[in-house]
Motif scaffolding. Structure first.
Motif: not given
Length: 377
Positions: A1-12, A24-25, A338-347
């Motif tokens: 298993m490769t190293r997981l990236p930072d979890f953007r939502l939890e970091t924010y 409000l989110t 929206a950057s929190i929900y960007r995907s490496e798989l699709t636009a």
């Protein structure tokens, strides 16, 4: 298993969740106090909580809790349920059990980040995007086209986080049938099930549709009890369930004993709690409708089909990232860009933000946001 990236939502959230004045989110429904929850307990469960021994619990989960969970399905029994420390542990371990090098998975976007980053760390993954221009429609033909001979998992989430989309029931049944015919595990994140605006649109649970499907759920979202940290997977494939238990030996081993008893109480009172939370969302929506109507030149708003989050479009020239950053810094109103929900798989759309509609008294936060918007005109 490769190293997981930072979890953007939890970091924010680590930066802002507990310091922002107006959250409000939020992705969960309004929570309850311990006193309020215990008031829903029957005498047996209240006595069990008061006299609870704080020792280890069973890895599969408290048998009585698993029986209550199983009762919420049409075709499952207690032995088809395994409990975890929240939904994240369940998702993480399920993907590690189901996928290996040389395998392939299909994941619907946008999504909760772990839904794609965990599979991506294990194998090849193809994304299939919900169509924002068609009210986040899911193209079943695109799912079928993405499937390969080595596809092991198709991962979906409805009601969807962050869009609030609920697909048609017939499409969900067809998706389950497609996976079953191809020998693929349908992994269905159902953590918002029960908060549909139209109860007639509530989807069947995947584990009721096929023996190989996995239904993921948790006390955190629709029930609004994230502090209990109790999630579960229901799957009628007993061999797979056994593999999940072996994997859990390397993480939490067992759940919190108090959390399991409290989760049992909550699930027995599930209809009462869900009715309360649906009523809260229904009462909140006019305030959100009014806000977005006032600022129709700045936003495109559509209430979600289900769940307690929505994903409006921001139309301002400054862009949604700057908008959300300035908003929280200058007013303490927290939204997720929206950057929190960007995907490496699709636009994925870059002009959206997540807003929560399931907390009590959103008026103060909406008023602060409206005042700030008016001052910018």
């Amino acid at each position: 298993m490769t190293r997981l990236p930072d979890f953007r939502l939890e970091t924010y959230f680590s930066r802002w969740e507990f310091t922002a004045r107006h959250h409000l989110t939020a992705s969960d429904a309004q929570t309850m106090t311990l006193r309020e929850l215990l008031a829903l307990a029957d005498d047996k469960d209240r006595d069990a909580f008061d006299n609870l021994s704080l020792g280890y619990t069973e890895t599969f989960g408290d048998p009585a809790l698993r029986a209550v969970i199983a009762s919420t399905y049409e075709h499952a029994d207690a032995d088809d349920v395994i409990c975890f420390a929240g939904a994240e542990e369940a998702l993480y371990l399920a993907m590690n059990v189901l996928l290996d090098t040389g395998d392939h998975a299909v994941v619907v976007t946008p999504n909760y980040q772990a839904a794609e980053t965990v599979p991506l760390a294990l194998c090849e993954v193809t994304g299939v995007a919900l169509d924002a221009d068609r009210n986040w429609a899911l193209d079943l033909d695109a799912i079928a086209a993405a499937i390969r001979p080595n596809t092991r998992v198709v991962s979906v989430n409805f009601p969807n986080n962050p869009t609030g989309k609920v697909i048609d029931g017939a499409d969900f049944v067809a998706l389950a049938r497609l996976c079953d015919e191809r020998g693929i595990h349908l992994f269905s994140d159902e953590v918002y099930r029960g908060l549909e605006r139209d109860p007639a649109r509530t989807l069947p649970q995947a584990a009721d549709l096929t023996r190989s499907a996995l239904s993921l759920n948790v006390t955190s979202k629709a029930l609004g009890l994230p502090g209990l940290r109790i999630g579960w997977i229901t799957c009628r494939d007993r061999a797979l369930r056994s593999r999940l238990e072996r994997a859990k030996h390397y993480t939490t081993i067992c759940n919190s004993a108090p959390g399991e008893v409290l989760a049992r109480i909550a699930l027995k009172a599930r209809e009462t709690i869900l009715e309360r939370n649906r009523a809260l969302i229904t009462a909140n929506l006019p305030a959100f409708d009014a806000f977005f109507a006032e600022f129709a030149d700045d936003f495109q708003w559509r209430a979600p089909d289900g769940g307690c989050v929505a994903y409006p479009r921001y139309l301002g020239a400054d862009g949604v990232e700057e908008f959300c950053t300035r908003l929280v810094e200058e007013t303490g109103v927290l939204l997720l860009p929206a950057s929190i929900y960007r995907s490496e798989l699709t636009a994925t759309p870059a002009d959206r933000f997540r807003i929560g509609i399931g907390r009590r008294d959103p008026a103060e936060g909406l008023a602060a946001l409206a005042e700030w918007m008016r001052a910018r005109r």
